[in-house]
Structure formats: structure tokens, C-alpha cells
Motif scaffolding. Sequence first.
Motif, PDB file in Angstrom:
ATOM      1  N   SER A 278      25.496  50.985  72.583  1.00 24.26           N
ATOM      2  CA  SER A 278      24.249  51.582  72.128  1.00 24.26           C
ATOM      3  C   SER A 278      24.435  52.108  70.719  1.00 24.26           C
ATOM      4  O   SER A 278      25.545  52.461  70.316  1.00 24.26           O
TER       5      SER A 278
ATOM      6  N   ALA B  84      17.797  51.341  73.418  1.00 25.57           N
ATOM      7  CA  ALA B  84      18.314  50.861  74.695  1.00 25.57           C
ATOM      8  C   ALA B  84      19.701  50.266  74.488  1.00 25.57           C
ATOM      9  O   ALA B  84      20.183  50.135  73.379  1.00 25.57           O
ATOM     10  N   LEU B  85      20.324  49.923  75.576  1.00 24.29           N
ATOM     11  CA  LEU B  85      21.652  49.351  75.549  1.00 24.29           C
ATOM     12  C   LEU B  85      21.562  47.882  75.135  1.00 24.29           C
ATOM     13  O   LEU B  85      20.678  47.161  75.571  1.00 24.29           O
ATOM     14  N   HIS B  86      22.478  47.456  74.268  1.00 21.85           N
ATOM     15  CA  HIS B  86      22.505  46.068  73.804  1.00 21.85           C
ATOM     16  C   HIS B  86      23.734  45.376  74.379  1.00 21.85           C
ATOM     17  O   HIS B  86      24.839  45.919  74.314  1.00 21.85           O
ATOM     18  N   PHE B  87      23.531  44.197  74.899  1.00 17.31           N
ATOM     19  CA  PHE B  87      24.592  43.479  75.585  1.00 17.31           C
ATOM     20  C   PHE B  87      25.068  42.276  74.800  1.00 17.31           C
ATOM     21  O   PHE B  87      24.289  41.625  74.097  1.00 17.31           O
TER      22      PHE B  87
END
Lengths: 112, 117
Positions: B97, B105-108
Motif C-alpha cells: 500500500s 487500497a492495497l495493490h497486488f
Amino acid sequence: DAKTTQPTSMDCAEGRAANLPCNHSTISGNEYVYWYRQIHSQGPQYIIHGLKNNETNEMASLIITEDRKSSTLILPHATLRDTAVYYCIVSPGPTGANNLFFGTGTRLTVIP
Amino acid sequence: GAVVSQHPSRVICKSGTSVKIECRSLDFQATTMFWYRQFPKQSLMLMATSNEGSKATYEQGVEKDKFLINHASLTLSTLTVTSAHPEDSSFYICSASNPTTPWTALHFGNGTRLTVT
């Protein structure tokens, strides 16, 4: 432990709206609703999130009920590329979003 | 937007060898990165939280001596699967993040498919 309940799978005709429900009856006041999707053999992709107001972005709309116990992700015009597993996740605000628990999600299949 | 890059995307190794997976945040500094594992037809399971400059925090049941995590810089975390066995074959995914972007938001990453023969 999963805090959300989603249907295992859904089908949607191409071009139609896809409405994906999620129940989160034990959601806390400081928890947000996040939606991610995972296309086969890829990492999850962020879609949208919200606290209590409905939200819309270029990908989807998020409708959260007034009691916040459930929500619906809406893909307004589903395409074949929207076929994926959709995860509804509840988690505390921005810092809490760092640790996301993924349940089993809904496998959406968009049919030509 | 924020991008997280993971390398390699696919790796095959022999049982008993070690494999290193890299996770990079390309346009932001990530003080915290996360490593997940996903078995076929199952959901993502958090393995560990990687903190820059300190030891990683492992989830219950994850062997820290087997899954070595190093987060030496603000843009790179590595996961090394040591003495890999066929049961370690899985899809490994990292995330990060951006602490400077409010409400982000969380990035993958796109994941690494590990096959141990």
C-alpha cells in the motif's frame, strides 16, 4: 475468519449489468467494504470501496444498505473480460486495509 | 496509478533447492508489503507481513525459517522459499500500500507460480 458471505458463483449475459451481493452482518462501525477481483492466474485487482455511502468509479458502483449489513457490487455493462472471482472484504480504514482477509468470493462468468 | 511488480512470474525448481521471488513497488515507497499464497481453487492466504528495515511478521502456521522474507529497501521485498518441496508448489502473490496516498487500497503483484518437481 471470513466476515462476509457471497454466493459461490453467478452468470451474467454480456452487456447486461452484473449485480454481485455480499452479506456482512457483523461489520463494525470503522470497517470499510472493499471489492477486489481476480482474473485467472493474476493478482487481485482493486475495484472499489466504501464506508456507508454509495460509491461509483469507472469500473463499478457499490451500493451499501443503510444498516451496512450488506452491499452489492454492480458492473453496469459486463464484458467477457469481467469473468473473474470477485471478493468482498470488510476491513478497517486505510491502514487496516493493509491486511485483507480473502474469503471464497463469487466466481462470475460472463456469457456471450 | 500505483504498480507492484513481481518477478519471476513462473518458476520451476527441483526439490531441495531454494527460490527467490521479488516484489517491487514501482512508483511509490512501501514501508509494508504483504505475501500471500494461493493453492489451486482456493482463496488467498496471508503468509507474512514484510516491514522495511525490520523482521517480518509471520502468520500462524507459516515457517519463518522456510519462507525467508527480506525488505531491505522501501521498494523491494523478497521471499525466498528454502529447501523447496512439491507441497510448496503454489501461487505466491505480494501486495503493498502507498502510505502517502490517503484512503488508498492495497495493490497486488501479478503473482509467481512456483512448481517444485
